[in-house]
Design a protein around this motif. Sequence first.
Motif, mmCIF file in Angstrom:
data_model
loop_
_atom_site.group_PDB
_atom_site.id
_atom_site.type_symbol
_atom_site.label_atom_id
_atom_site.label_comp_id
_atom_site.label_asym_id
_atom_site.label_seq_id
_atom_site.Cartn_x
_atom_site.Cartn_y
_atom_site.Cartn_z
ATOM 1 N N ARG A 143 0.837 -1.207 0.000
ATOM 2 C CA ARG A 143 0.000 0.000 0.000
ATOM 3 C C ARG A 143 0.872 1.257 0.000
ATOM 4 N NH1 ARG A 143 -2.957 -1.290 3.914
ATOM 5 N NH2 ARG A 143 -1.819 -0.239 5.584
ATOM 6 N N ALA A 144 1.957 1.249 0.768
ATOM 7 C CA ALA A 144 2.839 2.411 0.823
ATOM 8 C C ALA A 144 3.477 2.683 -0.538
ATOM 9 C CB ALA A 144 3.921 2.192 1.876
ATOM 10 N N ALA A 145 3.900 1.629 -1.234
ATOM 11 C CA ALA A 145 4.503 1.811 -2.559
ATOM 12 C C ALA A 145 3.503 2.424 -3.528
ATOM 13 C CB ALA A 145 5.014 0.477 -3.082
ATOM 14 N N ALA A 146 2.256 1.973 -3.471
ATOM 15 C CA ALA A 146 1.230 2.497 -4.366
ATOM 16 C C ALA A 146 0.894 3.950 -4.044
ATOM 17 C CB ALA A 146 -0.024 1.631 -4.282
ATOM 18 N N ARG A 147 0.812 4.251 -2.763
ATOM 19 C CA ARG A 147 0.485 5.622 -2.369
ATOM 20 C C ARG A 147 1.608 6.590 -2.760
ATOM 21 N NH1 ARG A 147 -3.667 6.168 1.710
ATOM 22 N NH2 ARG A 147 -2.644 8.104 2.325
ATOM 23 N N LEU A 148 2.865 6.137 -2.578
ATOM 24 C CA LEU A 148 3.985 6.988 -2.962
ATOM 25 C C LEU A 148 3.990 7.253 -4.470
ATOM 26 C CD1 LEU A 148 6.879 5.576 -0.734
ATOM 27 C CD2 LEU A 148 5.767 7.824 -0.545
ATOM 28 N N ALA A 149 3.676 6.235 -5.256
ATOM 29 C CA ALA A 149 3.635 6.402 -6.712
ATOM 30 C C ALA A 149 2.532 7.379 -7.109
ATOM 31 C CB ALA A 149 3.435 5.050 -7.385
ATOM 32 N N LEU A 150 1.368 7.263 -6.476
ATOM 33 C CA LEU A 150 0.280 8.184 -6.769
ATOM 34 C C LEU A 150 0.614 9.603 -6.307
ATOM 35 C CD1 LEU A 150 -2.601 8.709 -7.779
ATOM 36 C CD2 LEU A 150 -3.412 8.135 -5.463
ATOM 37 N N THR A 186 1.703 1.837 -14.903
ATOM 38 C CA THR A 186 2.807 1.492 -14.013
ATOM 39 C C THR A 186 3.825 2.610 -14.028
ATOM 40 O OG1 THR A 186 4.407 -0.246 -13.443
ATOM 41 C CG2 THR A 186 4.172 0.314 -15.782
ATOM 42 N N THR A 187 4.820 2.542 -13.141
ATOM 43 C CA THR A 187 5.799 3.612 -13.020
ATOM 44 C C THR A 187 7.206 3.053 -13.169
ATOM 45 O OG1 THR A 187 6.023 3.377 -10.614
ATOM 46 C CG2 THR A 187 4.278 4.834 -11.424
ATOM 47 N N GLU A 188 8.135 3.931 -13.537
ATOM 48 C CA GLU A 188 9.527 3.515 -13.681
ATOM 49 C C GLU A 188 10.169 3.223 -12.335
ATOM 50 O OE1 GLU A 188 11.597 6.501 -15.819
ATOM 51 O OE2 GLU A 188 10.500 6.183 -17.706
ATOM 52 N N ASP A 189 9.702 3.916 -11.283
ATOM 53 C CA ASP A 189 10.307 3.732 -9.966
ATOM 54 C C ASP A 189 9.937 2.381 -9.346
ATOM 55 O OD1 ASP A 189 11.342 6.244 -10.262
ATOM 56 O OD2 ASP A 189 9.769 7.228 -9.094
ATOM 57 N N ALA A 190 8.811 1.853 -9.736
ATOM 58 C CA ALA A 190 8.362 0.573 -9.148
ATOM 59 C C ALA A 190 7.831 -0.327 -10.257
ATOM 60 C CB ALA A 190 7.294 0.821 -8.087
ATOM 61 N N PRO A 191 8.722 -0.971 -11.014
ATOM 62 C CA PRO A 191 8.281 -1.868 -12.093
ATOM 63 C C PRO A 191 7.410 -3.003 -11.556
ATOM 64 C CG PRO A 191 10.629 -1.400 -12.250
ATOM 65 C CD PRO A 191 10.186 -0.882 -10.928
ATOM 66 N N GLY A 192 6.348 -3.256 -12.272
ATOM 67 C CA GLY A 192 5.439 -4.314 -11.844
ATOM 68 C C GLY A 192 4.328 -3.840 -10.947
ATOM 69 N N LEU A 193 4.418 -2.596 -10.459
ATOM 70 C CA LEU A 193 3.371 -2.034 -9.613
ATOM 71 C C LEU A 193 2.363 -1.320 -10.506
ATOM 72 C CD1 LEU A 193 2.167 -1.258 -6.837
ATOM 73 C CD2 LEU A 193 3.639 0.778 -6.904
#
Length: 262
Positions: A52-59, A91-98
């Motif tokens: 959840r933290a990874a997704a929130r940071l990406a958003l 998806t984002t470059e900082d978190a591939p696969g997310l």
Amino acid sequence: MSQGPAPWWSRRRCRIRSQWPTSLPGIRFCARGTLTYQAPAHIRANGTASARAAARLALDKLGRGITQDHRPEQLDTAQENLTLAAAHWHTTEDAPGLWLKARITLMLTEQDAGRAQRFQDALRDVTLQLEQEQERRDLFRQAVFNTPDTTRMWWLERHLDQLETLDWGDFNEKILPLVGAADDIQSKAERIARTVLYVWEKLGNDPGQHARFTTTVRTVAEQMGWTDAPWAASDDPATTDAPGSSGDTGTSDPLAGTGAGR
């Protein structure tokens, strides 16, 4: 990397409440909505909170990158840009696969809306003042600096109480060059007159210098073919008897000899 998120049962959803900056320091957009995401296995291995933290940071990175380029009064534009960027799976470059998508609503608090309005009012007042100053300068330039004669009249009116000590030198050096059509006949005449005055002051009271200068000017005029120049009759004995003049029994002036040869 997969071409899209996995089936629906592996997805997670959470509520979003955040604040993202506007382009105006101190005023922020309030973001409210829903975030849907799917984390890859290596992120899920650290627990649900990490995913959840990874997704929130990406958003958060996506949202800030959009809102910080918009002023508070551009709320609708910022909202549309955010919707286009976040409403579909990406998806984002900082978190591939997310993978994530979100439906977010932007708003301004009452306090921030008031601050933004006060800023706009102040900005409008300053802009109006600057426009008025520019218009005043333009009108002044058109009325005063349109022609040299108009500028001279303005200069006289400003010094009506000190006409006896009026310094036209300051006017010619500092004011007249500002006139758009300063290259008029009177201005040219004034510049020539200043040049002649300078030469005459350099000659001083030496009769021989005066005679030599006069002879030189006459010779140049003859060489230029200006034989109709309105020369004044010279009755001054110094003109004919001074050293270096045409009446001198000594060595003749080189320029005078040139004129005679012509």
